[in-house]
Design a protein around this motif. Structure first.
Motif, PDB file in Angstrom:
ATOM      1  N   ALA A  29      52.064 105.248 -13.792  1.00  9.39           N
ATOM      2  CA  ALA A  29      51.308 105.546 -12.776  1.00  9.39           C
ATOM      3  C   ALA A  29      50.935 104.370 -12.028  1.00  9.39           C
ATOM      4  CB  ALA A  29      49.957 106.131 -13.679  1.00  9.39           C
ATOM      5  N   VAL A  30      50.995 103.279 -12.534  1.00  9.04           N
ATOM      6  CA  VAL A  30      50.571 101.887 -11.797  1.00  9.04           C
ATOM      7  C   VAL A  30      51.829 101.897 -10.854  1.00  9.04           C
ATOM      8  CG1 VAL A  30      50.381  99.528 -12.188  1.00  9.04           C
ATOM      9  CG2 VAL A  30      48.991 100.839 -13.726  1.00  9.04           C
ATOM     10  N   GLY A  31      53.091 101.927 -11.213  1.00 11.72           N
ATOM     11  CA  GLY A  31      54.165 101.803 -10.272  1.00 11.72           C
ATOM     12  C   GLY A  31      53.841 102.580  -9.200  1.00 11.72           C
ATOM     13  N   ALA A  32      53.463 103.813  -9.219  1.00 11.30           N
ATOM     14  CA  ALA A  32      53.209 104.701  -8.128  1.00 11.30           C
ATOM     15  C   ALA A  32      52.243 104.190  -7.278  1.00 11.30           C
ATOM     16  CB  ALA A  32      52.903 106.274  -8.533  1.00 11.30           C
ATOM     17  N   ARG A  55      57.852 109.766  -5.675  1.00  8.63           N
ATOM     18  CA  ARG A  55      58.519 110.601  -6.118  1.00  8.63           C
ATOM     19  C   ARG A  55      59.878 110.187  -6.878  1.00  8.63           C
ATOM     20  NH1 ARG A  55      60.246 114.816  -1.497  1.00  8.63           N
ATOM     21  NH2 ARG A  55      61.299 115.840  -3.203  1.00  8.63           N
ATOM     22  N   LEU A  56      60.170 109.170  -6.220  1.00 10.61           N
ATOM     23  CA  LEU A  56      61.386 108.395  -6.683  1.00 10.61           C
ATOM     24  C   LEU A  56      61.030 107.648  -8.017  1.00 10.61           C
ATOM     25  CD1 LEU A  56      63.439 107.120  -3.686  1.00 10.61           C
ATOM     26  CD2 LEU A  56      64.138 108.753  -5.164  1.00 10.61           C
ATOM     27  N   VAL A  57      59.903 107.090  -8.066  1.00  6.75           N
ATOM     28  CA  VAL A  57      59.516 106.348  -9.260  1.00  6.75           C
ATOM     29  C   VAL A  57      59.498 107.264 -10.392  1.00  6.75           C
ATOM     30  CG1 VAL A  57      57.332 105.339 -10.536  1.00  6.75           C
ATOM     31  CG2 VAL A  57      58.108 104.754  -8.217  1.00  6.75           C
ATOM     32  N   PHE A  58      59.097 108.557 -10.420  1.00  7.94           N
ATOM     33  CA  PHE A  58      59.070 109.494 -11.395  1.00  7.94           C
ATOM     34  C   PHE A  58      60.251 110.194 -11.630  1.00  7.94           C
ATOM     35  CE2 PHE A  58      54.460 108.812 -10.647  1.00  7.94           C
ATOM     36  CZ  PHE A  58      53.933 108.591 -11.850  1.00  7.94           C
ATOM     37  N   GLY A  59      61.021 110.473 -10.599  1.00  9.60           N
ATOM     38  CA  GLY A  59      62.121 111.222 -10.547  1.00  9.60           C
ATOM     39  C   GLY A  59      63.550 110.592 -10.325  1.00  9.60           C
ATOM     40  N   GLY A  60      63.512 109.390  -9.928  1.00  7.08           N
ATOM     41  CA  GLY A  60      64.702 108.742  -9.253  1.00  7.08           C
ATOM     42  C   GLY A  60      66.232 109.008  -9.878  1.00  7.08           C
TER      43      GLY A  60
END
Length: 420
Positions: A29-32, A55-60
């Motif tokens: 979450a912090v990365g997003a 989107r890439l942070v969570f599903g890259g």
């Protein structure tokens, strides 16, 4: 059913897993959030770019690139998943190295040095034994065993000074890390013992050792290249998983594992019970070193990776990355398999951010840093979960039934009650 769930919720293992998951979710979450903030502060990035970054942070891992219209597409990406498994192989083993030592009360920060010694031994054996006379599969086995043994020997050093001189293993590991870095550099430098292993075929590169495939020695794909085409994956990931399962059995189902953990819980009590604490300290660090050496062996025996021998300026990150892998897995050998894959997945996510957006891969380094930082506070998170569990149970419990004899309101027992 509710009672079973309550029992499961109250187990320490469940709380540990939840603490790790909470650390991961907060880190992601912090990365997003960082992606959004960078986008807001950069006028050249719009809302669309920020949304793509999130989107890439969570599903890259499942990104398949861009379509004809320039939109991000997602789906099963065998190349990304195969590369993730390849990168996870050494992380699983260095994570096991840290986890096993931690279970026995030791902090193995010497994994980078053990990894380097395993690398040197593996490459020397794999490239020096002529495959014209010795079958390549046998050379592979010799190189793998030699790399593991070199790591074990290097791990013994902090174990010996801890057991017999009571010198803190962290200090000893830091010293052996840098000794290994300079020793390996000297071994492969010009005018030294193994300068003939330097890659002289590709003249554009300096300070690199030949890939083991140069000598025809490389890890079998074991059919994984058919499942994950165009990736670096090989059978090393299967070997790492088998080793993790064997370490779980060793630590939890054998007398040796019990003795190792007993020494970790209380060295003096273990000695009073007849367990050789000195032997087990040395043995624990030897096992940890062997796992780090095996990590290096599997990585370089893949045959598609070159070794940059000039290591005196920095230590291999794979050795240090084993620490967060072990912490997130709560030092459980089976859990290390999943956390190792998760950490390597973040590497793939970073590459996807760099290749497909205006962001760079260092955002994933921030995510890893936050997750590691939070994993250090896992005990606080577990205590918070325990407090919530106690409140839930207290609210669910019925009011206690009084067992005192009934009275008539004036403090005296009713007729038929016991007399004082």
């Amino acid at each position: 059913m509710k009672e079973k769930l309550s029992i499961l919720w109250g187990k320490d293992g469940t709380k540990s897993v939840l603490a790790s998951l909470i650390s991961i979710v907060i880190g992601m979450a912090v990365g997003a959030l960082i992606v959004v903030l960078v986008g807001l502060l950069n006028p050249s990035m719009g809302l669309g770019t920020m949304w793509e970054g999130v989107r890439l942070v969570f599903g890259g891992l499942f990104s398949t690139g861009r379509d004809a219209a320039g939109q991000l597409t997602f789906g099963f990406n065998p190349t990304n998943i195969g590369n993730m498994l390849f990168r996870a192989t050494p992380l699983i083993l260095t994570g096991l190295s840290v986890a096993v030592a931690y279970k026995t009360g030791l902090f193995n920060i010497g994994a980078p040095g053990q990894y380097l010694m395993g690398t040197a031994a593996t490459l020397i054996l794999a490239l020096s034994i002529p495959t014209e006379t010795v079958p390549a599969p046998l050379v592979w086995v010799i190189a793998f065993a030699g790399g593991s043994l070199a790591g074990a020997v290097w791990g013994c050093i902090p174990g010996l000074v801890k057991a017999f001189l009571n010198i803190n293993e962290v200090l000893a590991c830091i010293m052996t890390n840098w000794i290994a870095a300079n020793l390996v550099t000297w071994m492969f430098d010009r005018g030294s013992l193994f300068e003939n292993l330097q890659n002289t075929v590709e003249n554009t590169k300096t300070a690199y050792i030949y890939k083991t495939s140069f000598n025809g020695v490389e890890t079998s794909k074991m059919g994984l290249d058919l499942i994950f085409p165009n990736s670096q994956v090989n059978g090393g990931i299967l070997i790492a998983i088998v080793i993790a399962i064997l370490m779980y059995i060793l630590m939890n189902k054998t007398t040796l594992g019990y003795e190792l953990k007993a020494c970790g819980a209380n060295r003096h009590a273990a000695r009073y019970a007849g367990i050789s604490d000195k032997r087990n300290i040395v043995l624990s660090m030897a096992i940890a070193g062997a796992l780090s050496g095996a990590a290096a062996s599997l990585y370089y025996l893949a045959g598609n990776t070159e070794f940059f021998w000039s290591t005196y300026q920095s230590l291999p990150a794979t050795g240090f990355n084993g620490i967060p892998v072990a912490l997130l897995a709560v030092c459980n050998p089976i859990g290390v398999i999943f956390t190792g894959c998760f950490m390597s997945m973040l590497d793939i996510v970073g590459l996807q951010l760099t290749n497909l957006t205006a962001y760079n891969e260092y955002i994933t380094d921030v995510i890893i840093s936050i997750i590691v930082y939070l994993s250090a506070f896992s005990l606080v998170i577990k205590l918070a979960i325990s407090g919530s569990h106690r409140k839930h149970r207290k609210a669910a419990e019925p009011a206690p039934v009084s067992t005192a004899p009934p009275d008539g309101g004036d403090g005296t027992p009713e007729k038929g009650g016991e007399q004082a």
